[in-house]
Design a protein around this motif. Structure first.
Motif, PDB file in Angstrom:
ATOM      1  N   VAL A   1      -5.561  19.612   7.100  1.00 35.14           N
ATOM      2  CA  VAL A   1      -5.449  18.472   8.011  1.00 35.14           C
ATOM      3  C   VAL A   1      -5.789  17.220   7.211  1.00 35.14           C
ATOM      4  CG1 VAL A   1      -6.376  17.317  10.043  1.00 35.14           C
ATOM      5  CG2 VAL A   1      -6.028  19.779  10.081  1.00 35.14           C
ATOM      6  N   ILE A   2      -4.872  16.244   7.241  1.00 37.46           N
ATOM      7  CA  ILE A   2      -5.101  14.971   6.558  1.00 37.46           C
ATOM      8  C   ILE A   2      -5.143  13.861   7.608  1.00 37.46           C
ATOM      9  CG2 ILE A   2      -4.226  13.298   4.883  1.00 37.46           C
ATOM     10  CD1 ILE A   2      -2.744  15.591   3.509  1.00 37.46           C
ATOM     11  N   LEU A   3      -6.237  13.109   7.616  1.00 33.15           N
ATOM     12  CA  LEU A   3      -6.336  11.936   8.470  1.00 33.15           C
ATOM     13  C   LEU A   3      -6.139  10.707   7.589  1.00 33.15           C
ATOM     14  CD1 LEU A   3      -9.469  12.718  10.689  1.00 33.15           C
ATOM     15  CD2 LEU A   3      -7.144  13.582  10.884  1.00 33.15           C
ATOM     16  N   ALA A   4      -5.357   9.764   8.077  1.00 34.66           N
ATOM     17  CA  ALA A   4      -5.131   8.525   7.338  1.00 34.66           C
ATOM     18  C   ALA A   4      -5.614   7.350   8.166  1.00 34.66           C
ATOM     19  CB  ALA A   4      -3.648   8.364   7.000  1.00 34.66           C
ATOM     20  N   SER A   5      -6.325   6.442   7.523  1.00 34.21           N
ATOM     21  CA  SER A   5      -6.870   5.278   8.212  1.00 34.21           C
ATOM     22  C   SER A   5      -6.903   4.104   7.247  1.00 34.21           C
ATOM     23  CB  SER A   5      -8.283   5.580   8.727  1.00 34.21           C
ATOM     24  OG  SER A   5      -8.891   4.428   9.263  1.00 34.21           O
ATOM     25  N   ASN A   6      -6.857   2.902   7.806  1.00 27.90           N
ATOM     26  CA  ASN A   6      -6.980   1.711   6.955  1.00 27.90           C
ATOM     27  C   ASN A   6      -8.403   1.563   6.414  1.00 27.90           C
ATOM     28  OD1 ASN A   6      -4.334   1.209   7.552  1.00 27.90           O
ATOM     29  ND2 ASN A   6      -4.736  -0.465   8.983  1.00 27.90           N
ATOM     30  N   PHE A   7      -9.376   1.981   7.230  1.00 30.00           N
ATOM     31  CA  PHE A   7     -10.766   1.815   6.841  1.00 30.00           C
ATOM     32  C   PHE A   7     -11.547   3.108   7.103  1.00 30.00           C
ATOM     33  CE2 PHE A   7      -9.211  -2.342   8.215  1.00 30.00           C
ATOM     34  CZ  PHE A   7      -9.461  -3.107   7.079  1.00 30.00           C
ATOM     35  N   LYS A   8     -12.293   3.533   6.127  1.00 27.90           N
ATOM     36  CA  LYS A   8     -13.131   4.729   6.274  1.00 27.90           C
ATOM     37  C   LYS A   8     -14.138   4.559   7.400  1.00 27.90           C
ATOM     38  CE  LYS A   8     -16.750   7.196   3.725  1.00 27.90           C
ATOM     39  NZ  LYS A   8     -17.522   7.235   2.463  1.00 27.90           N
ATOM     40  N   SER A   9     -14.646   3.341   7.582  1.00 30.01           N
ATOM     41  CA  SER A   9     -15.690   3.089   8.577  1.00 30.01           C
ATOM     42  C   SER A   9     -15.186   3.245  10.006  1.00 30.01           C
ATOM     43  CB  SER A   9     -16.267   1.681   8.389  1.00 30.01           C
ATOM     44  OG  SER A   9     -15.242   0.705   8.489  1.00 30.01           O
ATOM     45  N   ASN A  10     -13.861   3.293  10.199  1.00 30.43           N
ATOM     46  CA  ASN A  10     -13.314   3.430  11.552  1.00 30.43           C
ATOM     47  C   ASN A  10     -13.399   4.859  12.087  1.00 30.43           C
ATOM     48  OD1 ASN A  10     -12.686   0.764  11.512  1.00 30.43           O
ATOM     49  ND2 ASN A  10     -10.472   1.026  11.312  1.00 30.43           N
ATOM     50  N   ILE A  11     -13.593   5.828  11.202  1.00 32.81           N
ATOM     51  CA  ILE A  11     -13.583   7.236  11.587  1.00 32.81           C
ATOM     52  C   ILE A  11     -14.990   7.672  11.984  1.00 32.81           C
ATOM     53  CG2 ILE A  11     -13.065   9.585  10.823  1.00 32.81           C
ATOM     54  CD1 ILE A  11     -10.616   7.805  11.069  1.00 32.81           C
ATOM     55  N   ASP A  12     -15.076   8.448  13.065  1.00 35.00           N
ATOM     56  CA  ASP A  12     -16.356   8.936  13.551  1.00 35.00           C
ATOM     57  C   ASP A  12     -17.091   9.712  12.453  1.00 35.00           C
ATOM     58  OD1 ASP A  12     -18.190  11.002  14.981  1.00 35.00           O
ATOM     59  OD2 ASP A  12     -17.666   9.592  16.565  1.00 35.00           O
ATOM     60  N   GLU A  13     -18.398   9.462  12.321  1.00 40.05           N
ATOM     61  CA  GLU A  13     -19.182  10.080  11.251  1.00 40.05           C
ATOM     62  C   GLU A  13     -19.191  11.598  11.337  1.00 40.05           C
ATOM     63  OE1 GLU A  13     -23.076   8.476  11.096  1.00 40.05           O
ATOM     64  OE2 GLU A  13     -22.428   6.437  10.608  1.00 40.05           O
ATOM     65  N   ALA A  14     -19.045  12.122  12.548  1.00 42.21           N
ATOM     66  CA  ALA A  14     -19.029  13.580  12.694  1.00 42.21           C
ATOM     67  C   ALA A  14     -17.845  14.196  11.955  1.00 42.21           C
ATOM     68  CB  ALA A  14     -18.959  13.955  14.181  1.00 42.21           C
ATOM     69  N   PHE A  15     -16.717  13.474  11.897  1.00 41.12           N
ATOM     70  CA  PHE A  15     -15.579  13.948  11.119  1.00 41.12           C
ATOM     71  C   PHE A  15     -15.817  13.746   9.633  1.00 41.12           C
ATOM     72  CE2 PHE A  15     -13.532  13.056  15.237  1.00 41.12           C
ATOM     73  CZ  PHE A  15     -12.867  14.254  15.437  1.00 41.12           C
ATOM     74  N   VAL A  16     -16.307  12.564   9.285  1.00 40.53           N
ATOM     75  CA  VAL A  16     -16.489  12.229   7.874  1.00 40.53           C
ATOM     76  C   VAL A  16     -17.362  13.268   7.179  1.00 40.53           C
ATOM     77  CG1 VAL A  16     -17.433  10.515   6.273  1.00 40.53           C
ATOM     78  CG2 VAL A  16     -16.119   9.759   8.278  1.00 40.53           C
ATOM     79  N   ARG A  17     -18.401  13.736   7.856  1.00 42.08           N
ATOM     80  CA  ARG A  17     -19.313  14.714   7.256  1.00 42.08           C
ATOM     81  C   ARG A  17     -18.622  16.036   6.959  1.00 42.08           C
ATOM     82  NH1 ARG A  17     -22.923  12.851  11.271  1.00 42.08           N
ATOM     83  NH2 ARG A  17     -22.576  14.755  12.494  1.00 42.08           N
ATOM     84  N   ARG A  18     -17.520  16.297   7.636  1.00 41.01           N
ATOM     85  CA  ARG A  18     -16.848  17.589   7.492  1.00 41.01           C
ATOM     86  C   ARG A  18     -15.618  17.534   6.587  1.00 41.01           C
ATOM     87  NH1 ARG A  18     -19.677  17.403  12.063  1.00 41.01           N
ATOM     88  NH2 ARG A  18     -20.529  19.319  12.960  1.00 41.01           N
ATOM     89  N   PHE A  19     -15.313  16.374   6.021  1.00 36.31           N
ATOM     90  CA  PHE A  19     -14.202  16.277   5.088  1.00 36.31           C
ATOM     91  C   PHE A  19     -14.592  16.861   3.731  1.00 36.31           C
ATOM     92  CE2 PHE A  19     -12.894  12.416   7.673  1.00 36.31           C
ATOM     93  CZ  PHE A  19     -11.793  13.043   8.233  1.00 36.31           C
ATOM     94  N   GLN A  20     -13.719  17.710   3.179  1.00 36.01           N
ATOM     95  CA  GLN A  20     -13.948  18.175   1.810  1.00 36.01           C
ATOM     96  C   GLN A  20     -13.512  17.128   0.797  1.00 36.01           C
ATOM     97  OE1 GLN A  20     -12.834  20.225   4.244  1.00 36.01           O
ATOM     98  NE2 GLN A  20     -13.332  22.362   3.850  1.00 36.01           N
ATOM     99  N   SER A  21     -12.520  16.292   1.187  1.00 34.78           N
ATOM    100  CA  SER A  21     -12.042  15.238   0.287  1.00 34.78           C
ATOM    101  C   SER A  21     -11.954  13.920   1.044  1.00 34.78           C
ATOM    102  CB  SER A  21     -10.656  15.575  -0.273  1.00 34.78           C
ATOM    103  OG  SER A  21     -10.706  16.660  -1.162  1.00 34.78           O
ATOM    104  N   ILE A  22     -12.457  12.870   0.440  1.00 34.74           N
ATOM    105  CA  ILE A  22     -12.314  11.512   0.969  1.00 34.74           C
ATOM    106  C   ILE A  22     -11.700  10.686  -0.162  1.00 34.74           C
ATOM    107  CG2 ILE A  22     -13.487   9.483   1.868  1.00 34.74           C
ATOM    108  CD1 ILE A  22     -15.606  11.295   3.043  1.00 34.74           C
ATOM    109  N   ILE A  23     -10.447  10.308   0.003  1.00 34.24           N
ATOM    110  CA  ILE A  23      -9.678   9.710  -1.088  1.00 34.24           C
ATOM    111  C   ILE A  23      -9.294   8.279  -0.730  1.00 34.24           C
ATOM    112  CG2 ILE A  23      -7.630   9.926  -2.540  1.00 34.24           C
ATOM    113  CD1 ILE A  23      -7.630  12.918  -1.946  1.00 34.24           C
ATOM    114  N   HIS A  24      -9.679   7.358  -1.597  1.00 35.41           N
ATOM    115  CA  HIS A  24      -9.406   5.943  -1.380  1.00 35.41           C
ATOM    116  C   HIS A  24      -8.069   5.558  -2.017  1.00 35.41           C
ATOM    117  CE1 HIS A  24     -10.531   1.462  -2.116  1.00 35.41           C
ATOM    118  NE2 HIS A  24      -9.914   1.620  -0.962  1.00 35.41           N
ATOM    119  N   PHE A  25      -7.206   4.896  -1.233  1.00 30.53           N
ATOM    120  CA  PHE A  25      -5.934   4.367  -1.727  1.00 30.53           C
ATOM    121  C   PHE A  25      -6.046   2.838  -1.741  1.00 30.53           C
ATOM    122  CE2 PHE A  25      -4.927   8.582  -0.503  1.00 30.53           C
ATOM    123  CZ  PHE A  25      -3.744   8.961  -1.148  1.00 30.53           C
ATOM    124  N   PRO A  26      -6.504   2.252  -2.838  1.00 31.96           N
ATOM    125  CA  PRO A  26      -6.717   0.804  -2.875  1.00 31.96           C
ATOM    126  C   PRO A  26      -5.408   0.042  -3.074  1.00 31.96           C
ATOM    127  CG  PRO A  26      -7.233   1.743  -5.002  1.00 31.96           C
ATOM    128  CD  PRO A  26      -6.870   2.895  -4.112  1.00 31.96           C
TER     129      PRO A  26
END
Length: 456
Positions: free
Chosen positions: A350-375
């Motif tokens: 499952v891949i979630l895409a967002s403009n800003f990491k801070s917009n995603i609920d922390e409960a999800f963020v803690r469970r991501f195996q990968s957090i990839i920044h596209f600058p």
């Protein structure tokens, strides 16, 4: 003239196996009706012995039965669900051969559809055929269709919930459309985009070389590709299924047009996985409970298929929970909690895409195996995007300086692609030799900036 595709020819063994399965099911139904309605006080004979002829060869049906380790009762339940899709009048013909007089037989169950006029099985039909009026067998065999059974859990063979207050076994017996296609056509078909499956299949003609990103982001993407390729070995051959969850969750975040959707498509292309872009406009509903239902349908169809599910602009669905001020906030938070559960239990990527990491609920963020920044692309990356953007069929006017464009304008890869398209169309409109003018590029860049309220 429209050319019609020739129908796919199926191996004779596949057709023969399905016919043998239905022949055996017909014999079992005839035996059960005889034992129930025409016994005349005599002891019923034993159930017809299965020849298991349908297990010969490597047909999709045979492979499925072996992989799932289905016993004879489970196989019969599968055949009962599959029969109307193979022969619409199968049950009417088989039942009336033994019970020619019209009548109401509640112990046989069944229902009539809105479009399909033939007999369709329910859970009661399965219990009647397999257990008759033996109370103990009926209770035991209900486990075949219970929510804890493997086939029901994977939404392959299951009961639809009946109307409130009606017996559970009166629910309609259903088989997943994918498996009807597998058994009858030899392969899974792509699900149709609808409210029951609110996701579109996406592909790309581009290659990894077309994806221009910084080295750190590219390395993280390669790591994700490695998980897709090697997770079966890690989980099953190396036995880490005990300690690791089956699925994988990744967050892509960064400005629009920086390559998030393209990356998801390329991951699917180079690992042989289907990629589905979830349409959040068809998932999110203002009516209480509908969002969860839409997501349940989506994940149920995707479960076990090894698909990549891509949620673009995921903030709308996976955003932060709010303080509970009213009933709307309460149910919105429940939706997020339900999402968290479904995403965690999904056995694919499952891949979630967002403009800003801070917009995603922390409960999800803690469970991501990968957090990839596209600058935003750097100067070097913009130069590369400009350099490979124009097709070889066009010529750049001598006034065009790609390095100056790279330095002067901070554009994303998608922005540059739009500029190239606009300029190529202008060149074609002028006719003659296809030359890209500096003025075309300037006008196109102004158009891109105006979309986001910027002035050149």
């Amino acid at each position: 003239m429209t050319t019609l595709l020739a129908p796919r020819t199926l191996p004779a063994a596949n057709t023969r196996g399905l016919e043998q399965a239905l022949d055996y099911l017909a014999r079992v139904i005839q035996w059960r009706i005889e034992a129930t309605f025409h016994r005349n006080g005599t002891a019923p004979p034993p159930m017809p012995h299965p020849s298991n002829a349908w297990l010969e060869g490597d047909t999709p049906l045979a492979q499925f039965i072996r992989q799932q380790e289905l016993d004879n009762f489970a196989q019969i339940a599968l055949f009962i669900a599959l029969a109307p899709h193979l022969q619409p009048d199968f049950f009417d013909r088989t039942i009336t051969a033994q019970l020619p007089q019209a009548g109401d037989y509640p112990q046989i169950g069944g229902w009539r559809g809105k479009s399909h006029r033939g007999f369709l099985p329910t859970g009661e039909t399965v219990l009647f055929i397999l257990a008759g009026d033996d109370f103990g067998d009926r209770l035991r065999l209900q486990q075949l269709l219970g929510s804890d059974s493997r086939l029901a859990r994977d939404r392959i063979l299951y009961l639809d919930l009946p109307a409130e207050g009606e017996p559970l076994m009166s629910g309609k017996l259903a088989i997943a459309p994918d498996y009807i296609d597998l058994f009858t056509q030899g392969q899974f078909s792509q699900p149709q985009f609808s409210t029951r499956f609110p996701a579109r299949h996406i592909t790309t003609e581009m290659d990894w070389d077309d994806l221009v990103l910084n080295a750190q982001t590219l390395q993280q993407i390669r790591d994700l590709e490695a998980w897709i390729a090697h997770s079966p070995t890690l989980l099953h051959e190396w036995g880490m299924k005990k300690t690791l969850k089956l699925g994988y969750r990744a967050l892509f975040y960064g400005p629009p047009g920086t390559g998030k959707t393209l990356t998801a498509s390329l991951l699917g292309k180079y690992t042989g996985k289907e990629v589905y872009l979830v349409d959040l406009s068809m998932v999110v509903s203002k009516y209480i409970g509908e969002t969860e239902t839409n997501l349940s349908n989506l994940f149920a169809r995707a479960e076990g298929r090894d698909w990549i599910l891509f949620f673009d602009e995921a903030d709308a669905l996976f955003g932060k929970r709010t303080n509970v001020r009213d009933a709307h906030d309460k149910y919105a938070n429940q939706e997020v909690s339900y999402l968290l559960q479904r995403v965690e239990n999904y056995d694919g990527l499952v891949i979630l895409a967002s403009n800003f990491k801070s917009n995603i609920d922390e409960a999800f963020v803690r469970r991501f195996q990968s957090i990839i920044h596209f600058p935003m692309p750097s100067l070097k990356e913009r130069s590369q995007l400009w350099g490979q953007g124009f097709p070889k069929q066009v010529e750049l006017d001598e006034t065009v300086d790609l390095q100056t464009l790279s330095t002067q304008y901070e554009l994303t890869g998608a922005d540059i692609t739009n500029v190239v398209q606009y300029c190529c169309l202008k060149a074609l409109q002028r006719g003659g030799k296809a030359v890209i003018q500096q003025n075309d590029i300037t006008q196109a860049i102004k158009r891109e900036f105006s979309k986001v309220g910027k002035i050149v």
